[in-house]
Motif scaffolding. Structure first.
Motif, PDB file in Angstrom:
ATOM      1  N   LEU A 169       3.541  14.695  35.250  1.00  0.00           N
ATOM      2  CA  LEU A 169       3.527  15.533  34.469  1.00  0.00           C
ATOM      3  C   LEU A 169       1.971  15.249  34.320  1.00  0.00           C
ATOM      4  O   LEU A 169       1.206  15.929  33.390  1.00  0.00           O
ATOM      5  CB  LEU A 169       3.539  14.200  32.747  1.00  0.00           C
ATOM      6  CG  LEU A 169       4.856  13.752  32.685  1.00  0.00           C
ATOM      7  CD1 LEU A 169       4.714  12.621  31.403  1.00  0.00           C
ATOM      8  CD2 LEU A 169       5.827  14.734  32.520  1.00  0.00           C
ATOM      9  N   CYS A 170       1.036  16.071  35.570  1.00  0.00           N
ATOM     10  CA  CYS A 170      -0.656  16.149  35.478  1.00  0.00           C
ATOM     11  C   CYS A 170      -0.765  17.467  36.361  1.00  0.00           C
ATOM     12  O   CYS A 170       0.998  18.842  36.412  1.00  0.00           O
ATOM     13  CB  CYS A 170      -0.313  15.904  36.924  1.00  0.00           C
ATOM     14  SG  CYS A 170      -0.416  14.247  37.805  1.00  0.00           S
ATOM     15  N   GLY A 171      -0.867  17.932  35.119  1.00  0.00           N
ATOM     16  CA  GLY A 171      -1.115  19.475  34.824  1.00  0.00           C
ATOM     17  C   GLY A 171       0.028  20.018  33.585  1.00  0.00           C
ATOM     18  O   GLY A 171      -0.547  21.365  33.402  1.00  0.00           O
ATOM     19  N   THR A 172      -0.182  19.163  32.820  1.00  0.00           N
ATOM     20  CA  THR A 172       0.847  19.354  31.309  1.00  0.00           C
ATOM     21  C   THR A 172      -0.198  19.213  31.178  1.00  0.00           C
ATOM     22  O   THR A 172      -1.314  18.349  30.640  1.00  0.00           O
ATOM     23  CB  THR A 172       1.922  19.109  31.200  1.00  0.00           C
ATOM     24  OG1 THR A 172       1.699  17.694  30.922  1.00  0.00           O
ATOM     25  CG2 THR A 172       3.180  18.864  32.502  1.00  0.00           C
ATOM     26  N   PRO A 173      -0.049  19.567  29.096  1.00  0.00           N
ATOM     27  CA  PRO A 173      -1.062  18.652  28.374  1.00  0.00           C
ATOM     28  C   PRO A 173      -1.357  17.644  28.330  1.00  0.00           C
ATOM     29  O   PRO A 173      -1.929  16.963  27.182  1.00  0.00           O
ATOM     30  CB  PRO A 173      -1.143  19.816  26.820  1.00  0.00           C
ATOM     31  CG  PRO A 173      -0.125  21.028  27.277  1.00  0.00           C
ATOM     32  CD  PRO A 173       0.842  20.805  28.195  1.00  0.00           C
ATOM     33  N   VAL A 174      -0.550  16.684  28.765  1.00  0.00           N
ATOM     34  CA  VAL A 174      -0.121  15.758  28.317  1.00  0.00           C
ATOM     35  C   VAL A 174      -1.213  14.740  28.093  1.00  0.00           C
ATOM     36  O   VAL A 174      -1.772  14.737  29.561  1.00  0.00           O
ATOM     37  CB  VAL A 174       1.193  14.948  28.908  1.00  0.00           C
ATOM     38  CG1 VAL A 174       1.093  13.304  28.734  1.00  0.00           C
ATOM     39  CG2 VAL A 174       2.674  15.637  28.311  1.00  0.00           C
ATOM     40  N   LEU A 228       4.850   9.477  36.676  1.00  0.00           N
ATOM     41  CA  LEU A 228       4.197  10.306  35.950  1.00  0.00           C
ATOM     42  C   LEU A 228       3.003  10.711  36.519  1.00  0.00           C
ATOM     43  O   LEU A 228       2.456  11.982  35.893  1.00  0.00           O
ATOM     44  CB  LEU A 228       4.494  10.014  34.362  1.00  0.00           C
ATOM     45  CG  LEU A 228       6.230   9.193  33.886  1.00  0.00           C
ATOM     46  CD1 LEU A 228       5.566   9.394  32.215  1.00  0.00           C
ATOM     47  CD2 LEU A 228       6.776  10.860  34.075  1.00  0.00           C
ATOM     48  N   GLY A 229       2.212  10.034  36.905  1.00  0.00           N
ATOM     49  CA  GLY A 229       0.909  10.418  36.668  1.00  0.00           C
ATOM     50  C   GLY A 229      -0.106   9.706  36.051  1.00  0.00           C
ATOM     51  O   GLY A 229      -1.123  10.391  35.272  1.00  0.00           O
ATOM     52  N   PRO A 250      10.233   9.168  27.328  1.00  0.00           N
ATOM     53  CA  PRO A 250      11.190   9.382  27.559  1.00  0.00           C
ATOM     54  C   PRO A 250      11.281  11.117  27.006  1.00  0.00           C
ATOM     55  O   PRO A 250      11.895  12.122  27.485  1.00  0.00           O
ATOM     56  CB  PRO A 250      12.294   8.424  26.918  1.00  0.00           C
ATOM     57  CG  PRO A 250      11.464   6.938  26.967  1.00  0.00           C
ATOM     58  CD  PRO A 250      10.378   7.118  26.779  1.00  0.00           C
ATOM     59  N   LEU A 251      10.670  10.962  25.339  1.00  0.00           N
ATOM     60  CA  LEU A 251      10.674  12.203  24.844  1.00  0.00           C
ATOM     61  C   LEU A 251       9.571  12.201  25.379  1.00  0.00           C
ATOM     62  O   LEU A 251      10.157  14.259  25.421  1.00  0.00           O
ATOM     63  CB  LEU A 251      10.285  11.752  23.351  1.00  0.00           C
ATOM     64  CG  LEU A 251      11.581  10.778  22.261  1.00  0.00           C
ATOM     65  CD1 LEU A 251      10.463  11.098  21.107  1.00  0.00           C
ATOM     66  CD2 LEU A 251      12.498  12.367  22.417  1.00  0.00           C
ATOM     67  N   ILE A 252       8.495  12.466  25.931  1.00  0.00           N
ATOM     68  CA  ILE A 252       7.218  12.905  26.266  1.00  0.00           C
ATOM     69  C   ILE A 252       7.881  13.692  28.102  1.00  0.00           C
ATOM     70  O   ILE A 252       8.068  14.764  27.664  1.00  0.00           O
ATOM     71  CB  ILE A 252       5.983  12.518  26.763  1.00  0.00           C
ATOM     72  CG1 ILE A 252       5.632  11.731  25.246  1.00  0.00           C
ATOM     73  CG2 ILE A 252       4.855  13.156  27.461  1.00  0.00           C
ATOM     74  CD1 ILE A 252       4.813  11.679  24.533  1.00  0.00           C
ATOM     75  N   ILE A 253       8.821  12.610  28.706  1.00  0.00           N
ATOM     76  CA  ILE A 253       9.124  13.254  29.965  1.00  0.00           C
ATOM     77  C   ILE A 253       9.960  14.443  29.340  1.00  0.00           C
ATOM     78  O   ILE A 253      10.112  14.931  30.306  1.00  0.00           O
ATOM     79  CB  ILE A 253       9.937  12.267  31.121  1.00  0.00           C
ATOM     80  CG1 ILE A 253       8.394  11.324  30.681  1.00  0.00           C
ATOM     81  CG2 ILE A 253      10.586  12.626  32.089  1.00  0.00           C
ATOM     82  CD1 ILE A 253       9.561   9.677  31.200  1.00  0.00           C
ATOM     83  N   SER A 254      10.944  14.710  28.530  1.00  0.00           N
ATOM     84  CA  SER A 254      11.902  15.273  28.559  1.00  0.00           C
ATOM     85  C   SER A 254      11.352  16.747  27.740  1.00  0.00           C
ATOM     86  O   SER A 254      11.917  18.001  28.353  1.00  0.00           O
ATOM     87  CB  SER A 254      12.942  14.593  27.302  1.00  0.00           C
ATOM     88  OG  SER A 254      13.813  15.534  27.196  1.00  0.00           O
ATOM     89  N   LEU A 281      14.101  17.236  31.991  1.00  0.00           N
ATOM     90  CA  LEU A 281      15.467  16.080  31.841  1.00  0.00           C
ATOM     91  C   LEU A 281      15.823  15.333  30.508  1.00  0.00           C
ATOM     92  O   LEU A 281      15.253  15.562  29.579  1.00  0.00           O
ATOM     93  CB  LEU A 281      14.064  15.057  32.983  1.00  0.00           C
ATOM     94  CG  LEU A 281      13.896  15.550  34.147  1.00  0.00           C
ATOM     95  CD1 LEU A 281      13.327  14.285  34.916  1.00  0.00           C
ATOM     96  CD2 LEU A 281      14.941  16.072  34.860  1.00  0.00           C
ATOM     97  N   GLU A 282      17.006  14.824  30.846  1.00  0.00           N
ATOM     98  CA  GLU A 282      17.384  14.392  29.893  1.00  0.00           C
ATOM     99  C   GLU A 282      16.830  12.953  29.308  1.00  0.00           C
ATOM    100  O   GLU A 282      17.463  12.112  30.704  1.00  0.00           O
ATOM    101  CB  GLU A 282      19.028  14.180  29.704  1.00  0.00           C
ATOM    102  CG  GLU A 282      19.179  15.743  28.932  1.00  0.00           C
ATOM    103  CD  GLU A 282      20.813  15.515  28.748  1.00  0.00           C
ATOM    104  OE1 GLU A 282      21.795  14.656  28.585  1.00  0.00           O
ATOM    105  OE2 GLU A 282      21.653  16.496  29.131  1.00  0.00           O
TER     106      GLU A 282
END
Ligand code: SF4
Ligand code: SF4
Lengths: 185, 660
Positions: B67-72, B534-535, B555-559, B564-565
């Protein structure tokens, strides 16, 4: 903005983002959300180098300067400026928001088209620009006030972009290219 | 189309100078997410147990999390993995800051380093342009100087740098890799970097990272930020201040150090000073920190500001966070915090682990007091304790004289020195120095974590639950009310654990019961494995009590980010797969049940038989056999058939085994 009779003063909303550099912690959340918001599909991509706010910071020197992209300029200033405050030496043109040929800042990374902060203009309007919303430490705060101004036409984003392309390639070449592209379509 | 990840790794061979951009298989992301998970997969495939840590064939992997580099928010960890020179097992260390997102923007998920350069070099990654550059002029420079010089050389203040200092150059077994905003300090990764003659990696990227479901992702991120804000304004009641907050332990903001100074051990993990803390000390220490601390700062895209910029007159500035504020002061048994702040800065400029280093220094002085190290061994050492710590530090990073022996850490140094020095190796697990904690009675939860944690660092396995019971029933009821973090199906059990804890008959080691202890430890550990793939910063997720991220929102955030499901079960399975893969690598490298135990004196009162039973039950719960080896059934269920096959090929498992 309502159209006004010729010669009449009109009221304009002035939007101010206050930047408290003492509260900035260099997290760059403002860059993150700005670039996401202005992505072609909203929030579809993230890329801080496309952000219209750039945080120049150097924690070892205790320097934190969020700067907003302002006007595009085809030519750099006659010289550079360099601030020294409280004994701290800032990089050249540290506080300048211009999209200027002297540096890579405030340009789309691939096309080099200029970037400019638009206060996250949107319909319906946002309560606050996105950078302000994401700056939980309140280094960025937002205010609006009304001001009377003389009428003037502002260049729209597309025009600014085209103008910068004219500066780079010349009017003639640009027109030719557009014509050629139109033929291909 | 790949989302959240770039789909490319950078392969660098320092022996040949070969640089390759290699596309990765999206299947691997489905199986392991990224970060630690895919690092482990690469090490499994490419670094068989015959390869020694300092061999050119050992890999050093710098990975972003998925998830690095996304707005998370807080998704900024770089996960560095290799084989540790100290433990001879898999090493992985996570470091915050800005480097991993920058790597993503440059267009890569990982940088995989192999080989060994003939001369000192650094790597410059600027989008598609990747160069191996001369670093001979940087040799001997501190971690901070190196980064500054590189930024100057590249004429870009936005370049992010990972660098080693003198300690890494000289292969000190507890050398760190430093960024301006954090350290990958545990398990000697800096020494591996030094062995490859790689002084630094500089990155600058200006490409896009795409996400799969943008609008939903940003909504979820806002939700996270709202909760972070809530928690920043509302510390948890009923627990010590240091545990009441989110983020890394808030050592740079808080002045109340009662919890650390009276419950952790001073010196070489020897002495409890239960009456150390008082108002006067608090005032003195608060003043020292306030004087030194210029500002609290955050990692990339996170508002929590866990680190402090420290500057003392006459000393170069550095950035500190967490418990390293106290480790040197306490190890030296010095009452003055400023000493600790000064030497920690020097050590960070050298690029040393702030947990291990003070232990090694205190160990050396213990040997001196015991007459095992002599005046001859320590010729030239000053008289005062502060001078001694600094003197030893300078020798270790240069591997000079006794420093050369101590540079391998307590375990190896004790064996090299001999003359009974081994008996002073009393605070290592799996050859790695531990946080100095010596307590009263075996805590079954912590017993399992100290024993089996493969990160070999308690903070990288613990989390989620308070460390002591709430004294009043109402507090417990209050606590469980909004405890939404518990995995599905365990709510009843875990809430009951909190509600009853503190009633008569709920003392260690028999509380909680073995089955509850196993489930709690498994939960705590799995959350860390999720973060590390996920980082996401553990300080927002696996480490604190009631963190912003948990098994239900992840799980939702990853998705949303990756496409990914994902649901709770799948995520749990992936983390379990990654966890077993790390164990598998270590089993091949000789990890044994006998290695899985806390130091003898970790608790005063021990229960050997009960502890053995605990471990046995936990192994069973994890799907491992009585030796702690994942069974064929466990492995195959996780899709790790290639591991079980290798185990059988090497005679570690028998072919018939596993169905038992
Ligand atoms: S979000 Fe606020 S604190 Fe963070 S860098 Fe931007 S201005 Fe500074
Ligand atoms: S919680 Fe602290 S350590 Fe974690 S990402 Fe935020 S600032 Fe960094």
């Amino acid at each position: 903005m309502a159209m006004n009779e010729k010669g009449e003063k009109k009221k304009r909303k002035v939007k101010v983002i206050k930047i408290d550099v003492n509260k900035c912690n260099g997290c760059r959340a403002c860059e993150v959300i700005c670039s996401a918001f202005h992505s072609q599909t909203k929030y579809g991509t993230n890329n801080p180098s496309r952000s219209r706010i750039q945080v120049y910071f150097d924690p070892l020197k205790n320097i934190y300067v969020p700067v907003y992209a302002s006007e595009y300029t085809p030519a750099e200033c006659a010289g550079r400026n360099k601030y020294i405050m409280d004994g701290k030496e800032y990089i050249e043109c540290a506080f300048c928001g211009a999209s200027c040929p002297s540096r890579d800042l405030f340009k789309e990374p691939d096309s080099k088209l200029p970037l400019k902060c638009d206060m996250c203009e949107e319909e319906p309007p946002l309560q606050e620009p996105m950078c302000v919303q994401w700056c939980l430490n309140k280094a960025l705060t937002y205010e609006e006030r009304e001001e009377e101004i003389e009428e003037e036409t502002e260049l729209k984003e597309l025009e600014t972009g085209l103008e910068s392309l004219i500066d780079r390639y010349g009017r003639q070449k640009l027109m030719e290219t557009l014509a050629r592209m139109a033929q291909k379509e | 189309m790949r989302y959240a990840e770039t789909g490319f790794n950078l392969e660098i061979d320092l022996s040949t100078g070969n640089i390759e951009r290699v596309s990765t298989d999206p299947k691997e992301t489905e199986l392991h997410l990224g970060g630690l998970g895919t690092n482990a997969k690469i090490l499994w495939e490419r670094v068989p147990p015959e390869i020694e840590p300092f061999s050119p064939d050992n890999l050093l992997i710098f990975s972003s999390g998925l998830l690095c580099g996304t707005p998370v928010p807080g998704a900024n960890r770089t996960i560095i993995s290799s084989i540790s020179p100290q433990t001879l097992l898999m090493a992985f260390s996570m470091v915050g800051g800005f480097w991993a997102p920058e790597l993503k923007y440059a267009g890569y998920d990982k940088v995989i380093i192999r080989g060994k350069s003939p001369d000192w070099v650094y790597l410059w990654i600027n989008n598609d342009k990747v160069e191996i550059r001369d670093a001979t002029h940087l040799q001997g420079k501190s971690t901070y100087e190196t980064a500054e010089l590189i930024k100057e050389e590249l004429k870009d203040p936005r370049v992010q740098v990972m660098a080693i200092g003198l300690a890494g150059e000289n292969r000190v077994y507890f050398a760190s890799i430093e960024t301006h905003r954090g350290s990958a300090s545990r398990l000697g990764l800096g020494a591996i970097m030094g062995s490859k003659k790689l002084k630094a990696i500089a990155v600058r990227g200006t490409k896009d990272v795409r996400v799969a479901r943008p609008a939903e992702l940003v909504e979820a991120c806002k939700e996270i930020l709202r909760y972070i804000e809530h928690r920043l304004n509302n510390p948890l009641p009923g627990v010590p201040p240091i545990l009441a907050r989110i983020g890394s332990p808030q050592e740079m903001a808080l002045h109340d150090e009662e919890w650390h100074t009276i419950s952790f051990a001073w010196g070489h993990a020897r002495h409890r000073r239960k009456d150390f803390w008082n108002k006067e000390v608090e005032k003195m220490w608060a003043d020292a920190l306030e004087r030194a601390r210029k500002r609290l700062i955050s990692c990339y895209n996170c508002p929590v500001q866990c680190a402090g910029v420290i500057q003392l007159p006459g000393h170069p500035p550095y950035i500190m966070k967490c418990f390293s504020k106290l480790t040197y002061t306490m190890a030296a048994m010095v009452d003055d915090l400023e000493f600790g702040l000064k030497i920690a800065g020097r050590a960070q400029h050298y690029g040393l682990d702030g947990y291990t280093t003070p232990q090694v220094l205190a160990f050396a002085l213990e040997l001196y007091e015991a007459g095992i190290l002599t005046d001859e061994d320590l010729a030239g050492m000053p008289e005062d304790i502060e001078g001694r710590f600094n003197w030893l530090l300078d020798r270790i990073v240069r591997r000079e004289g006794i420093g050369d022996v101590l540079a391998d850490g307590v375990y190896w140094a004790a064996r090299k020195i001999g003359k009974g020095a081994e008996a002073y190796d009393h605070n290592t697990i799996k050859k790695h120095e531990q946080i100095p904690i010596k307590l009263g009675v075996t805590n079954p939860i912590y017993y399992l974590m100290w024993s089996t944690g493969e990160k070999i660092n308690i903070t990288q396995i613990e989390g989620q639950i308070p460390q002591a019971p709430f004294s009043r029933r109402e507090e417990r009821e209050e606590f469980v009310k909004d405890w939404v973090h518990i995995p599905t199906g365990k709510e009843e059990k875990f809430k009951r654990f909190i509600l009853d804890w503190g009633e008569p008959g709920t003392a260690f080691p028999y509380y909680p019961s073995i089955d509850v202890a196993c489930e709690l430890v498994d939960w705590q550990e799995i959350m860390h494995y999720i973060d590390d793939s996920l980082g996401i910063c553990a300080g927002l997720s696996s480490f604190p009590i009631k963190p912003p991220y948990h098994i239900h929102n992840l799980p939702l955030i990853i998705s949303y980010a990756s496409g990914l499901e994902m649901d709770e079960d799948r995520l749990w399975t992936i983390a379990t797969r990654n966890r077993n893969l790390v164990r598998a690598i270590n089993i091949l490298r000789g990890l044994k049940k006998e290695d899985e135990r806390p130091p003898e004196d970790h608790w005063k009162k021990r229960f050997p038989e009960y502890e053995a039973k605990l471990l046995e039950e936990y192994y069973r719960y994890k799907g491992w056999d009585e030796r702690g080896i994942p069974t064929k059934e466990t492995l195959n269920k996780l899709g790790l058939n290639y591991v079980s096959e290798e185990f059988i090929r090497r005679g570690i498992l028998r072919d018939s085994e596993g169905s038992s």
